[in-house]
Write an enzyme that holds these catalytic residues in place. Structure first.
Site, PDB file in Angstrom:
ATOM      1  N   ASP A   1      -4.119  10.596  -5.829  1.00 31.21           N
ATOM      2  CA  ASP A   1      -3.674   9.254  -4.938  1.00 31.21           C
ATOM      3  C   ASP A   1      -4.018   9.912  -3.150  1.00 31.21           C
ATOM      4  O   ASP A   1      -2.724  10.340  -2.773  1.00 31.21           O
ATOM      5  CB  ASP A   1      -2.479   8.781  -4.760  1.00 31.21           C
ATOM      6  CG  ASP A   1      -1.921   7.321  -3.801  1.00 31.21           C
ATOM      7  OD1 ASP A   1      -3.012   7.044  -2.965  1.00 31.21           O
ATOM      8  OD2 ASP A   1      -0.597   7.041  -4.130  1.00 31.21           O
TER       9      ASP A   1
ATOM     10  N   ALA B   1      -3.606   9.111   1.098  1.00 30.17           N
ATOM     11  CA  ALA B   1      -3.191   7.593   1.434  1.00 30.17           C
ATOM     12  C   ALA B   1      -3.425   8.065   3.241  1.00 30.17           C
ATOM     13  O   ALA B   1      -3.356   6.923   3.936  1.00 30.17           O
ATOM     14  CB  ALA B   1      -2.090   7.030   0.946  1.00 30.17           C
TER      15      ALA B   1
ATOM     16  N   TRP C   1       5.641   7.509  -3.938  1.00 28.15           N
ATOM     17  CA  TRP C   1       6.261   7.070  -3.917  1.00 28.15           C
ATOM     18  C   TRP C   1       6.220   5.907  -4.507  1.00 28.15           C
ATOM     19  O   TRP C   1       6.347   5.491  -5.891  1.00 28.15           O
ATOM     20  CB  TRP C   1       4.171   6.480  -3.797  1.00 28.15           C
ATOM     21  CG  TRP C   1       4.287   4.590  -2.357  1.00 28.15           C
ATOM     22  CD1 TRP C   1       5.024   4.678  -1.198  1.00 28.15           C
ATOM     23  CD2 TRP C   1       3.014   4.066  -3.088  1.00 28.15           C
ATOM     24  NE1 TRP C   1       4.502   3.031  -1.282  1.00 28.15           N
ATOM     25  CE2 TRP C   1       3.314   2.936  -2.198  1.00 28.15           C
ATOM     26  CE3 TRP C   1       2.889   3.968  -3.805  1.00 28.15           C
ATOM     27  CZ2 TRP C   1       2.762   1.752  -2.133  1.00 28.15           C
ATOM     28  CZ3 TRP C   1       1.584   2.787  -4.028  1.00 28.15           C
ATOM     29  CH2 TRP C   1       1.694   1.800  -2.947  1.00 28.15           C
TER      30      TRP C   1
ATOM     31  N   LYS D   1      -3.841   3.661   7.010  1.00 32.23           N
ATOM     32  CA  LYS D   1      -3.255   4.458   7.949  1.00 32.23           C
ATOM     33  C   LYS D   1      -4.464   5.321   9.087  1.00 32.23           C
ATOM     34  O   LYS D   1      -4.470   5.423   9.844  1.00 32.23           O
ATOM     35  CB  LYS D   1      -2.482   5.648   7.719  1.00 32.23           C
ATOM     36  CG  LYS D   1      -1.585   5.321   5.788  1.00 32.23           C
ATOM     37  CD  LYS D   1      -0.664   4.497   5.849  1.00 32.23           C
ATOM     38  CE  LYS D   1      -0.103   4.423   4.694  1.00 32.23           C
ATOM     39  NZ  LYS D   1       1.142   3.694   4.415  1.00 32.23           N
TER      40      LYS D   1
HETATM   41  C1  LMR Z   1       5.063   3.258   2.611  1.00 30.59           C
HETATM   42  O1  LMR Z   1       5.451   4.193   1.385  1.00 30.59           O
HETATM   43  O2  LMR Z   1       5.824   2.976   3.181  1.00 30.59           O
HETATM   44  C2  LMR Z   1       3.696   2.778   2.962  1.00 30.59           C
HETATM   45  O3  LMR Z   1       2.944   3.102   1.773  1.00 30.59           O
HETATM   46  C3  LMR Z   1       3.713   0.676   2.542  1.00 30.59           C
HETATM   47  C4  LMR Z   1       3.538   0.267   1.227  1.00 30.59           C
HETATM   48  O4  LMR Z   1       3.134  -0.588   0.770  1.00 30.59           O
HETATM   49  O5  LMR Z   1       4.940   0.903   0.499  1.00 30.59           O
END
Ligand code: LMR
Length: 394
Positions: free
Chosen positions: A208, A210, A127, A243
């Protein structure tokens, strides 16, 4: 003073959100930001959340401050959800945070306080906000291989090889489930091997998580983090409820610090409170209270879990449908991985130019590394996406 500010790099996911909004075309498909959407394109408020809000409105009699680390009932409800029976209360410290990002940020700051020279190892890819925050905090960072671009699967040997170069005391940031952005996940055997490696090398896991409930189900998705909780002397967890409870804008997250040595728990707890105080004082409370109500009321919890399960199986159907459509269009199985991946995302392996071509010709918005949000699809848009993928020559 302000003239000294330098422009910062734009977050590519948020920039894509803005570009999608600004596109005047009616037929456009948002496969960008990780937000669940139903077949009509709506991000619904979950039934249990609506009900909990109604009840909270009735019973809430003050908006005065909670504790610095939020409501302790929230900590324990989340401990139960994520860790099941694996961690006793005397090994567990926690603080509510503004969303999962808040938990990651606070966790990294905790690492910086305890071990400023540690290197934080992140998956390649990950991410984008992970490396962004680590860099912003001026911490040491290294990457471990995670994704085999050709096989569109976990590069497990690469991961083991790279992590075996980490030095004792380094921190390994792992995705608990539903890897973002690839959709390729560790299986139980691989989690066990990673746990053995962490232990042998004296590395500290920071998980992490999520997307619990979006992959193989609430329990199955927690396998990795629970295995680490059972086997590692120390474990940090940053979790998001954005989420799986659909409470994105309420900012509901939690940072957990788990130590097998119970003598550490008190200082861990005090340090989490200190960190909250330095950064924002009291964490947001409304969403955390809704989550707590849902998790501690058997009927609400059952309804929430059932709705989440519908979301999960709905996304699996979309995955299957897209893989089948692409199989028919291309006459090959090379997109079969889409059905095997789990969670909200898959990285389909298009070049940035191909991603751009799909946006221009078909109004399809996916992140430049070709991460697509499966939940942004529906039966009507799957053929459009399949056409775009084939035309772009992916
Ligand atoms: C994403 O990866 O799209 C989500 O976790 C939203 C974000 O905050 O980037």
């Amino acid at each position: 003073m302000l003239e000294n500010l330098q422009p910062q790099p734009a977050d590519k996911i948020l920039a894509l959100m803005a570009a999608y909004k600004a596109d005047p075309r009616e037929a456009k498909v948002d496969l960008g930001v990780g937000v669940y959407k139903d077949a009509t394109g709506l991000t619904p408020i979950m039934r249990a959340v609506k009900e909990a809000e109604k009840r909270l409105w009735e019973v809430e009699d003050t908006k005065s401050y909670t504790g610095l680390v939020g409501d302790v009932n929230f900590h324990h409800a989340m401990r139960d959800l994520i860790l099941g029976e694996t961690v006793a209360v005397e090994n567990f410290a926690a603080a509510a945070t503004p969303g999962g990002t808040g938990a990651i940020r606070q966790g990294l700051e905790l690492i910086g306080m305890a071990s400023p020279d540690a290197t934080v190892w992140i998956s390649a890819p990950t991410w984008p906000n992970h490396p962004s925050i680590i860099k912003y905090l001026g911490m040491n960072m290294a990457e471990y291989r995670y994704f085999d671009e050709a096989a569109r699967a976990v590069d497990f040997n690469g991961m083991l090889t790279d992590l075996s170069n980490a030095k004792p005391g380094d921190v390994v940031l792992l995705h608990g489930c539903c890897h973002n952005p690839t959709g390729a996940n560790l299986n139980a055997q691989q989690w066990q091997e990673i746990a053995d490696l962490l232990l042998a090398k004296g590395l500290i896991p920071f998980v992490d998580i999520a997307y619990q409930g979006f992959g193989d189900g609430l329990e199955a998705d927690a396998y990795g983090v629970r295995h680490l909780a059972k086997t590692q002397p120390e474990l940090l967890i940053g979790a998001s409820c954005s989420k799986n409870f659909g409470v994105y804008r309420e900012r509901v997250g939690i940072l957990m610090a788990i130590a097998q040595d119970t003598a550490k728990t008190d200082l861990n707890q005090k340090t989490l409170a200190f960190l909250n105080r330095q950064n924002f004082s009291f964490p947001p409370d409304h969403g955390a209270r809704l989550v707590t109500m849902i998790l501690t009321d058997p009927a609400l919890r059952a309804d929430w879990a059932a709705e989440l399960e519908d979301v999960r199986t709905g996304m699996l159907k979309l995955r299957q449908m897209l893989a089948t459509t692409l199989q028919k269009r291309t006459g090959s199985d090379r997109f079969g991985f889409i059905a095997d991946h789990r969670g909200m995302f898959s990285r389909i392996g298009a070049t940035p130019e191909q991603v751009e071509a799909m946006r221009v010709s078909h109004g399809i918005y996916m992140v430049g590394d070709s991460r697509m949000n499966i939940a942004g699809l529906n039966e009507a848009t799957i053929p459009t996406l399949a056409d775009a993928i084939v035309e772009a020559g992916v």
